[in-house]
Design a protein around this motif. Sequence first.
Motif, PDB file in Angstrom:
ATOM      1  N   VAL A 390       0.878  -1.242   0.052  1.00 21.54           N
ATOM      2  CA  VAL A 390      -0.052   0.022   0.002  1.00 21.54           C
ATOM      3  C   VAL A 390       0.923   1.220  -0.034  1.00 21.54           C
ATOM      4  O   VAL A 390       0.564   2.126  -0.775  1.00 21.54           O
ATOM      5  CB  VAL A 390      -0.967   0.094   1.163  1.00 21.54           C
ATOM      6  CG1 VAL A 390      -1.657   1.147   1.288  1.00 21.54           C
ATOM      7  CG2 VAL A 390      -1.734  -1.044   1.089  1.00 21.54           C
ATOM      8  N   ARG A 391       1.740   1.148   1.040  1.00 18.35           N
ATOM      9  CA  ARG A 391       2.974   2.235   0.746  1.00 18.35           C
ATOM     10  C   ARG A 391       3.499   2.547  -0.425  1.00 18.35           C
ATOM     11  O   ARG A 391       3.423   3.692  -0.923  1.00 18.35           O
ATOM     12  CB  ARG A 391       3.921   2.253   1.813  1.00 18.35           C
ATOM     13  CG  ARG A 391       3.500   2.277   3.270  1.00 18.35           C
ATOM     14  CD  ARG A 391       4.615   2.261   4.159  1.00 18.35           C
ATOM     15  NE  ARG A 391       4.154   2.189   5.628  1.00 18.35           N
ATOM     16  CZ  ARG A 391       4.308   1.089   6.356  1.00 18.35           C
ATOM     17  NH1 ARG A 391       4.544  -0.171   5.846  1.00 18.35           N
ATOM     18  NH2 ARG A 391       3.704   0.740   7.607  1.00 18.35           N
ATOM     19  N   ILE A 392       3.798   1.464  -1.157  1.00 12.70           N
ATOM     20  CA  ILE A 392       4.534   1.586  -2.537  1.00 12.70           C
ATOM     21  C   ILE A 392       3.381   2.190  -3.392  1.00 12.70           C
ATOM     22  O   ILE A 392       3.884   3.095  -4.321  1.00 12.70           O
ATOM     23  CB  ILE A 392       4.960   0.161  -3.050  1.00 12.70           C
ATOM     24  CG1 ILE A 392       6.207  -0.207  -2.153  1.00 12.70           C
ATOM     25  CG2 ILE A 392       5.290   0.296  -4.515  1.00 12.70           C
ATOM     26  CD1 ILE A 392       6.495  -1.836  -2.474  1.00 12.70           C
ATOM     27  N   ARG A 394       0.818   4.209  -2.941  1.00 14.99           N
ATOM     28  CA  ARG A 394       0.792   5.532  -2.647  1.00 14.99           C
ATOM     29  C   ARG A 394       1.970   6.562  -3.051  1.00 14.99           C
ATOM     30  O   ARG A 394       2.172   7.591  -3.593  1.00 14.99           O
ATOM     31  CB  ARG A 394       0.552   5.994  -1.223  1.00 14.99           C
ATOM     32  CG  ARG A 394      -0.730   5.519  -0.594  1.00 14.99           C
ATOM     33  CD  ARG A 394      -1.928   5.435  -1.022  1.00 14.99           C
ATOM     34  NE  ARG A 394      -2.126   6.833  -1.933  1.00 14.99           N
ATOM     35  CZ  ARG A 394      -3.117   7.137  -2.501  1.00 14.99           C
ATOM     36  NH1 ARG A 394      -3.831   6.226  -3.273  1.00 14.99           N
ATOM     37  NH2 ARG A 394      -3.100   8.507  -3.263  1.00 14.99           N
ATOM     38  N   GLU A 395       3.080   5.816  -3.154  1.00 18.77           N
ATOM     39  CA  GLU A 395       4.408   6.474  -3.526  1.00 18.77           C
ATOM     40  C   GLU A 395       4.409   6.464  -5.101  1.00 18.77           C
ATOM     41  O   GLU A 395       4.779   7.717  -5.538  1.00 18.77           O
ATOM     42  CB  GLU A 395       5.646   5.732  -2.970  1.00 18.77           C
ATOM     43  CG  GLU A 395       5.875   5.776  -1.508  1.00 18.77           C
ATOM     44  CD  GLU A 395       6.476   7.469  -1.281  1.00 18.77           C
ATOM     45  OE1 GLU A 395       6.920   7.955  -2.125  1.00 18.77           O
ATOM     46  OE2 GLU A 395       6.192   7.806  -0.418  1.00 18.77           O
ATOM     47  N   PHE A 396       3.889   5.459  -5.544  1.00 17.36           N
ATOM     48  CA  PHE A 396       3.929   5.546  -7.432  1.00 17.36           C
ATOM     49  C   PHE A 396       2.811   6.567  -7.896  1.00 17.36           C
ATOM     50  O   PHE A 396       3.254   7.136  -8.748  1.00 17.36           O
ATOM     51  CB  PHE A 396       3.262   4.033  -7.762  1.00 17.36           C
ATOM     52  CG  PHE A 396       4.412   3.159  -7.711  1.00 17.36           C
ATOM     53  CD1 PHE A 396       5.746   3.452  -7.335  1.00 17.36           C
ATOM     54  CD2 PHE A 396       4.218   1.819  -8.123  1.00 17.36           C
ATOM     55  CE1 PHE A 396       6.805   2.597  -7.500  1.00 17.36           C
ATOM     56  CE2 PHE A 396       5.223   0.579  -8.132  1.00 17.36           C
ATOM     57  CZ  PHE A 396       6.426   1.283  -7.916  1.00 17.36           C
ATOM     58  N   VAL A 397       1.782   6.445  -6.937  1.00 12.11           N
ATOM     59  CA  VAL A 397       0.788   7.676  -7.130  1.00 12.11           C
ATOM     60  C   VAL A 397       1.424   9.019  -7.102  1.00 12.11           C
ATOM     61  O   VAL A 397       1.318   9.902  -7.867  1.00 12.11           O
ATOM     62  CB  VAL A 397      -0.471   7.726  -6.333  1.00 12.11           C
ATOM     63  CG1 VAL A 397      -1.462   8.812  -6.588  1.00 12.11           C
ATOM     64  CG2 VAL A 397      -1.166   6.350  -6.680  1.00 12.11           C
ATOM     65  N   HIS A 398       2.121   9.288  -5.919  1.00  9.95           N
ATOM     66  CA  HIS A 398       2.760  10.579  -5.736  1.00  9.95           C
ATOM     67  C   HIS A 398       3.615  10.828  -6.801  1.00  9.95           C
ATOM     68  O   HIS A 398       3.878  12.175  -7.202  1.00  9.95           O
ATOM     69  CB  HIS A 398       3.569  10.553  -4.340  1.00  9.95           C
ATOM     70  CG  HIS A 398       3.826  11.866  -3.793  1.00  9.95           C
ATOM     71  ND1 HIS A 398       3.391  13.021  -3.676  1.00  9.95           N
ATOM     72  CD2 HIS A 398       5.340  12.073  -3.802  1.00  9.95           C
ATOM     73  CE1 HIS A 398       4.234  13.928  -3.004  1.00  9.95           C
ATOM     74  NE2 HIS A 398       5.399  13.357  -3.409  1.00  9.95           N
ATOM     75  N   ARG A 767     -14.862   2.619   7.188  1.00 12.31           N
ATOM     76  CA  ARG A 767     -13.692   2.091   7.341  1.00 12.31           C
ATOM     77  C   ARG A 767     -12.634   2.801   7.412  1.00 12.31           C
ATOM     78  O   ARG A 767     -12.604   3.975   6.796  1.00 12.31           O
ATOM     79  CB  ARG A 767     -13.461   0.879   5.932  1.00 12.31           C
ATOM     80  CG  ARG A 767     -14.614  -0.243   6.193  1.00 12.31           C
ATOM     81  CD  ARG A 767     -14.189  -1.334   5.210  1.00 12.31           C
ATOM     82  NE  ARG A 767     -14.815  -0.614   3.866  1.00 12.31           N
ATOM     83  CZ  ARG A 767     -16.106  -0.375   3.579  1.00 12.31           C
ATOM     84  NH1 ARG A 767     -16.976  -1.046   4.391  1.00 12.31           N
ATOM     85  NH2 ARG A 767     -16.420  -0.020   2.486  1.00 12.31           N
ATOM     86  N   ALA A 768     -11.506   2.750   8.290  1.00  8.15           N
ATOM     87  CA  ALA A 768     -10.332   3.301   8.201  1.00  8.15           C
ATOM     88  C   ALA A 768      -9.551   3.365   7.154  1.00  8.15           C
ATOM     89  O   ALA A 768      -9.336   2.136   6.558  1.00  8.15           O
ATOM     90  CB  ALA A 768      -9.584   3.081   9.586  1.00  8.15           C
ATOM     91  N   PRO A 769      -8.637   4.298   6.932  1.00  8.67           N
ATOM     92  CA  PRO A 769      -7.654   4.217   5.825  1.00  8.67           C
ATOM     93  C   PRO A 769      -6.627   3.028   6.122  1.00  8.67           C
ATOM     94  O   PRO A 769      -6.321   2.666   7.246  1.00  8.67           O
ATOM     95  CB  PRO A 769      -7.031   5.600   5.933  1.00  8.67           C
ATOM     96  CG  PRO A 769      -7.973   6.526   6.448  1.00  8.67           C
ATOM     97  CD  PRO A 769      -8.661   5.802   7.535  1.00  8.67           C
ATOM     98  N   LEU A 770      -6.311   2.470   5.122  1.00  9.83           N
ATOM     99  CA  LEU A 770      -5.158   1.293   5.154  1.00  9.83           C
ATOM    100  C   LEU A 770      -4.191   1.539   6.218  1.00  9.83           C
ATOM    101  O   LEU A 770      -3.684   0.554   6.787  1.00  9.83           O
ATOM    102  CB  LEU A 770      -4.805   0.847   3.874  1.00  9.83           C
ATOM    103  CG  LEU A 770      -6.110   0.331   3.026  1.00  9.83           C
ATOM    104  CD1 LEU A 770      -5.662  -0.105   1.653  1.00  9.83           C
ATOM    105  CD2 LEU A 770      -6.614  -0.871   3.682  1.00  9.83           C
ATOM    106  N   LEU A 771      -3.288   2.696   6.041  1.00 13.56           N
ATOM    107  CA  LEU A 771      -2.321   3.044   6.829  1.00 13.56           C
ATOM    108  C   LEU A 771      -2.572   3.989   7.781  1.00 13.56           C
ATOM    109  O   LEU A 771      -1.723   4.601   8.447  1.00 13.56           O
ATOM    110  CB  LEU A 771      -1.224   3.862   5.725  1.00 13.56           C
ATOM    111  CG  LEU A 771      -0.854   3.004   4.687  1.00 13.56           C
ATOM    112  CD1 LEU A 771       0.104   3.540   3.713  1.00 13.56           C
ATOM    113  CD2 LEU A 771      -0.149   1.465   4.886  1.00 13.56           C
TER     114      LEU A 771
END
Length: 830
Positions: A390-392, A394-398, A767-771
């Motif tokens: 998930v972090r990856i 979000r980083e790809f989107v950024h 539901r809460a965000p994944l991170l």
Amino acid sequence: MLVGFYNKDNGALEENTALYLQKAVFVPLTPPEDAPAGFLQRAYAEFAESFLAQPLLLLENSTVSLAGQIDVDALSQAVVDVYGTSTQKPRPSSEELIYLLAHVVDLQKQMHEKSQGSLLYLKAVYTQLSFLSNNIRLRFAGSSKADDVKPAQDKYLEAHIRSLVDKEEITRLLKRFTASQTNSMEQNYASLLAGYAITLTLFLKNLSFTLLYNASDLLKNDCNNAVQSAFSSPKPKRSEQVGNYYVVPGLDFRMFKTIVTTAIQMLYERDSRRKFLPTDHWHMTSYFDMTQFVPAVVTEEQRQHDLRHAGNAEEDEDMDVDDEDSEDGMEDHSYSASSRAFARTSRYALLERMRRQREKSQRDRLLATIGPKLEILRNMPYVLPFEARVRIFREFVHLDKLRRRDGFPDPDAWRAHMMDRHGGWGENSPARSVVARHSARIRRDSIFESAMNQFWELGEGLKEPIQITFIDDFGNEEAGIDGGGVTKEFLTCALMQVLSPEEELFESNTENAIYPSPTKFDQARVSLQKHGLVEGSAEWDEQMADLMKHYEFIGRMIGKCLYEGILIDFVFAGFFLLKWALSATDSVYRANLNDLREMDEELYQGMLTLKNYDGDVADFGTDFTLQDQVSRKGDRVLTETRKLIPNGDKIPVTNENRLLYISYVARHRLMVQPHLVTKAFLRGLGTIIDPVWLRMFNQNELQRLVGGDSSEIDVEDLRRNTIYGGLYVIGDDHEEHPTVKLFWDVVQSLPDDDRRLLLKYVTSTPRAPLLGFSQLSPKFSIRDAGVDEARLPSTSTCVNLLKLPRYSTKETLREKLLYAIRSNARFDLS
């Protein structure tokens, strides 16, 4: 003694030899009446170690007569004891143990039904294979002799040991576990079968990981394959060495890698549908420094992106050269001149193709060299924990936002940059034109249609910041400053509108999970015919194209939510989500009976009945056709007969082909019927979200990515990431307002169901965000709403804002809060 019964001249057993052999072998295995305890166990142990572990051709020609008198369980236990500590004798050599394995397998085949119930036999085979796997590989891997020149005993060993992986043998072993008994012994032996499956998946997982992560090293000796193949046809080889690895005959490295990774991917997909492997079985985090993995992957992605774009530019130039050459070759010359020109052009084109193949091969090796972590991420993402992926993502989107927005991912900063870049905000400024294309006036009563009409032409430009002005039912503009809130409200409301059952673009199953309506295209066709339109006419094509546009734009809107990190409160069917994950590769979605159950429980039960029917299924009179309903819900029912295969109406379903029929039914319902609408949706989704990014997740993980985490709400995490407004702003003393303290005390005491209702009341999703809540955009906010304690808390869901009156007691706050969230009081969409 036994050798005397064997005719050395013609290799045949002499008359009555089988009878003498039985007596000679089995008399010692028959305990007398006064036999001491353990006699049978010791006799079979000696039979296994001293007799079956020897290369006896006489035995190998007599297994049919020998098998009938063997005690299956006693022999199996003796074999297990050979590898254990129950005997004081030295363990036989590896070669003798291989003979023991082959003889036991051969005898078991001749035992027929006697061995079907022997779970000890499964344990014996598992024990032997676990110990001998390397010895078996070395014993047979180097044999290049043809079968007709191999020694008889080598042929015997190889035939029976290889038979363990034959379909017939595997079916025989698995058949035992389809029985209905569930006693403790069977459960113990079922664990052996599970152990075998785990061992197999571990082997494939490690092999795939090695082939992907070390691809650049393994490809070093594969540099000129493309060039060599352009000059001559490849000659068959016994094996091809690639780096330090040998590839099977006729299979180059890339194909071998594809086969292995596809096999492990299929196992992973099956495990994703219905868990059968242990938790964390797929993870391989010890192979990486996880603290550095995410930035390293992002760096690799950027370098590969630059290299791919450079390669694409070169390929475009090459294409231009080829086009010019083709035109030269088609000039009007005499026959001989034309022939010579064609020959020169052909040689030049061949050289150019060889050059491009060589450069592409080099570029592929370079990509593999600089991106081994990306290779793992794209082909075996499941070796990393979900949170890391998930972090990856979000980083790809950024990173994508940085590329597209000239380094200004923030919407306001991007707009300011556009003004500076294009000389201000004048009437004819290009900046004004760009921002105008990303702005829309959206009517509340038709949010989705308004959005599609105004944003369709943007295409992937929908990735850029958009500005929304809502128009109320009276045609007036609603006040509101975006900051991310109005965009979130626009996206969630538009999707809520278009995905509702009334629109009939999506259907839901018994679990309320939605998927594109498989019959929508047929329904549209029937409706157009009813209105007198002719298929193929301009108006017909326009109507059908508009329907496909709707599905494509839905895909774009969901992609925009993923791109901006906005959670949506929808649950999608697992088989539909799996198609998202597979849209990035050459892999295709494989329809199966389990997925059919998720779509249509009634049809699934019918197929299950057909599959397990004990009688003659031909009595049902079914053929390879299926009835599709083509009318809309509520209208008079209309159906059309569809052939599942050519001439399907003339092919009856029989006991022999019923499994094929079931597979075609699943394929039709899950793939063929919804193909057009699913393709349109995925095209839209892929316009905003790179399908390769979605490949990192299985269907269950994609649902969490879209809708948030279903785990228990972490109140302390929410509290740490909440911002306050009005009188609730925390001052220099860092103390929360008394009402805020009461609020968190109440929320902490609520059961998780009520916490979810609160979260949905404020943010529109339970539901809460994944991170964690640090990722919620906009942030969860609380603002004071005056001193009137008779008022209920209200919300502005577009900015995730709770407007909380200044209640003075915990009891009052709890009562008002629960009433508001449980009755779903009208949101204040200010």
